[in-house]
Design an enzyme around this catalytic site. Sequence first.
Site, PDB file in Angstrom:
ATOM      1  N   ASP A   6       0.842  -1.195   0.000  1.00 20.33           N
ATOM      2  CA  ASP A   6       0.000   0.000   0.000  1.00 20.33           C
ATOM      3  C   ASP A   6       0.878   1.246   0.000  1.00 20.33           C
ATOM      4  O   ASP A   6       1.645   1.480   0.931  1.00 20.33           O
ATOM      5  CB  ASP A   6      -0.895  -0.002   1.244  1.00 20.33           C
ATOM      6  CG  ASP A   6      -1.820   1.207   1.290  1.00 20.33           C
ATOM      7  OD1 ASP A   6      -2.982   1.077   0.871  1.00 20.33           O
ATOM      8  OD2 ASP A   6      -1.383   2.283   1.757  1.00 20.33           O
ATOM      9  N   TYR A  63       3.214   9.902  -0.553  1.00 24.52           N
ATOM     10  CA  TYR A  63       4.291   9.271   0.218  1.00 24.52           C
ATOM     11  C   TYR A  63       5.654   9.504  -0.433  1.00 24.52           C
ATOM     12  O   TYR A  63       6.691   9.370   0.222  1.00 24.52           O
ATOM     13  CB  TYR A  63       4.072   7.764   0.356  1.00 24.52           C
ATOM     14  CG  TYR A  63       2.813   7.337   1.057  1.00 24.52           C
ATOM     15  CD1 TYR A  63       1.982   8.258   1.707  1.00 24.52           C
ATOM     16  CD2 TYR A  63       2.433   6.004   1.080  1.00 24.52           C
ATOM     17  CE1 TYR A  63       0.817   7.856   2.340  1.00 24.52           C
ATOM     18  CE2 TYR A  63       1.267   5.592   1.724  1.00 24.52           C
ATOM     19  CZ  TYR A  63       0.459   6.520   2.342  1.00 24.52           C
ATOM     20  OH  TYR A  63      -0.690   6.112   2.964  1.00 24.52           O
ATOM     21  N   LYS A  83      -2.781   5.904  -4.253  1.00 22.69           N
ATOM     22  CA  LYS A  83      -3.856   6.841  -3.946  1.00 22.69           C
ATOM     23  C   LYS A  83      -3.662   8.164  -4.668  1.00 22.69           C
ATOM     24  O   LYS A  83      -2.535   8.629  -4.835  1.00 22.69           O
ATOM     25  CB  LYS A  83      -3.933   7.091  -2.431  1.00 22.69           C
ATOM     26  CG  LYS A  83      -3.974   5.818  -1.597  1.00 22.69           C
ATOM     27  CD  LYS A  83      -3.926   6.114  -0.108  1.00 22.69           C
ATOM     28  CE  LYS A  83      -3.628   4.857   0.674  1.00 22.69           C
ATOM     29  NZ  LYS A  83      -2.198   4.479   0.615  1.00 22.69           N
ATOM     30  N   HIS A 108      -7.634   9.805  -1.841  1.00 23.30           N
ATOM     31  CA  HIS A 108      -6.941   9.804  -0.553  1.00 23.30           C
ATOM     32  C   HIS A 108      -7.735  10.487   0.564  1.00 23.30           C
ATOM     33  O   HIS A 108      -7.740  10.008   1.707  1.00 23.30           O
ATOM     34  CB  HIS A 108      -5.571  10.469  -0.707  1.00 23.30           C
ATOM     35  CG  HIS A 108      -4.549   9.966   0.253  1.00 23.30           C
ATOM     36  ND1 HIS A 108      -3.214   9.864  -0.055  1.00 23.30           N
ATOM     37  CD2 HIS A 108      -4.654   9.543   1.532  1.00 23.30           C
ATOM     38  CE1 HIS A 108      -2.549   9.385   0.977  1.00 23.30           C
ATOM     39  NE2 HIS A 108      -3.401   9.191   1.967  1.00 23.30           N
ATOM     40  N   LEU A 112      -1.601   0.272  14.257  1.00 20.24           N
ATOM     41  CA  LEU A 112      -1.002   0.060  15.573  1.00 20.24           C
ATOM     42  C   LEU A 112      -1.048   1.331  16.422  1.00 20.24           C
ATOM     43  O   LEU A 112      -0.396   1.418  17.458  1.00 20.24           O
ATOM     44  CB  LEU A 112       0.448  -0.420  15.436  1.00 20.24           C
ATOM     45  CG  LEU A 112       0.671  -1.654  14.562  1.00 20.24           C
ATOM     46  CD1 LEU A 112       2.156  -2.007  14.497  1.00 20.24           C
ATOM     47  CD2 LEU A 112      -0.139  -2.846  15.069  1.00 20.24           C
ATOM     48  N   LYS A 133       3.306  -0.792   9.058  1.00 20.92           N
ATOM     49  CA  LYS A 133       4.534  -0.304   8.436  1.00 20.92           C
ATOM     50  C   LYS A 133       5.707  -0.498   9.385  1.00 20.92           C
ATOM     51  O   LYS A 133       5.604  -0.248  10.585  1.00 20.92           O
ATOM     52  CB  LYS A 133       4.371   1.186   8.091  1.00 20.92           C
ATOM     53  CG  LYS A 133       5.562   1.823   7.403  1.00 20.92           C
ATOM     54  CD  LYS A 133       6.571   2.436   8.338  1.00 20.92           C
ATOM     55  CE  LYS A 133       6.046   3.641   9.073  1.00 20.92           C
ATOM     56  NZ  LYS A 133       7.128   4.298   9.893  1.00 20.92           N
ATOM     57  N   SER A 134       6.819  -0.941   8.860  1.00 24.09           N
ATOM     58  CA  SER A 134       8.068  -0.969   9.613  1.00 24.09           C
ATOM     59  C   SER A 134       9.213  -0.975   8.615  1.00 24.09           C
ATOM     60  O   SER A 134       9.072  -1.472   7.496  1.00 24.09           O
ATOM     61  CB  SER A 134       8.158  -2.215  10.504  1.00 24.09           C
ATOM     62  OG  SER A 134       9.400  -2.223  11.193  1.00 24.09           O
ATOM     63  N   ARG A 174      10.882  -6.656  12.669  1.00 26.03           N
ATOM     64  CA  ARG A 174       9.490  -6.295  12.908  1.00 26.03           C
ATOM     65  C   ARG A 174       8.625  -6.595  11.692  1.00 26.03           C
ATOM     66  O   ARG A 174       7.447  -6.943  11.839  1.00 26.03           O
ATOM     67  CB  ARG A 174       9.385  -4.823  13.303  1.00 26.03           C
ATOM     68  CG  ARG A 174       9.896  -4.563  14.707  1.00 26.03           C
ATOM     69  CD  ARG A 174       9.703  -3.131  15.115  1.00 26.03           C
ATOM     70  NE  ARG A 174      10.206  -2.894  16.465  1.00 26.03           N
ATOM     71  CZ  ARG A 174      10.329  -1.702  17.013  1.00 26.03           C
ATOM     72  NH1 ARG A 174       9.987  -0.620  16.326  1.00 26.03           N
ATOM     73  NH2 ARG A 174      10.787  -1.570  18.244  1.00 26.03           N
TER      74      ARG A 174
END
Length: 276
Positions: free
Chosen positions: A46, A51, A76, A109, A190, A231-232, A237
């Site tokens: 995604d 971004y 997006k 978006h 998260l 996301k990481s 992770r």
Amino acid sequence: MARNQTLKLNDGNTIPQLGFGVWQVDADVAEDVVAKALQIGYRHIDTAKIYGNEEGVGRAIANSGIPREELFVTTKLWNEDQGYESTLEAVDKSLERLGLDYVDLYLIHWSQPEKGKYLDTWKAFQEIKASGKARSIGVSNFTEKALQDVLDTGVVPAAHQIELHPYFNQRAMREIDARHGIVTEAWSPLGQGKADLQDATVQEIARAHGATPAQVVIAWHLAIGNVVFPKSVTPERIQENWDAQDLTLSQEEVARIDALTRDDGRIGPDPADFND
């Protein structure tokens, strides 16, 4: 739960329920972390124009050796590109940056209600889908009214991506989406690693399962039917988040996490007021 579980979209396509998000991932890092995610097993990526990392995502995909039909890629449309003609131009630019002929899901978006361009934009989205440049189309950060306006066109979004985490579980909007067969996607799933993961209930459930708090929250999202893409940029992770698919929460545990939601739990902008 089986790994790479998919959900059926209302247009007949399917979407992997657990994906990999690249919000706030620097452009020069995106290629490496997406490559790592694909190597681990993620097949849903995604991204978004704003971004600034579509090129890196595209390079990782191109170099992965994974057949295109096995991947699910979302991007997006950014706010400044809303409007009929500008939307048609923007999707071509995103596809060029990604190095792809099509995306699997294209999202508006933000609804930007004061600007009132989302219906013209949605009309262009329908043309984009008809042309094959996007297999599915949807919205992100829409108010209830804006979503209803889109529904009134007779073309129902396949997905609605919204801020959603234990301290802000968006039950009302999830119920609206579900009534119309719209899959709900969770961004900041998260809670951006803040209070949600430090919550005593989440930590207690994590200890009971020998899991991390992040794995518990991801498992909660999967249990309530959300599409989720944590996301990481840390390989360990990224792997841990993927392994959350092996964690099954009891109905009582899911209910305990549901009960954590707060009136002041929102972290990001309110779509009703975000018109930048």
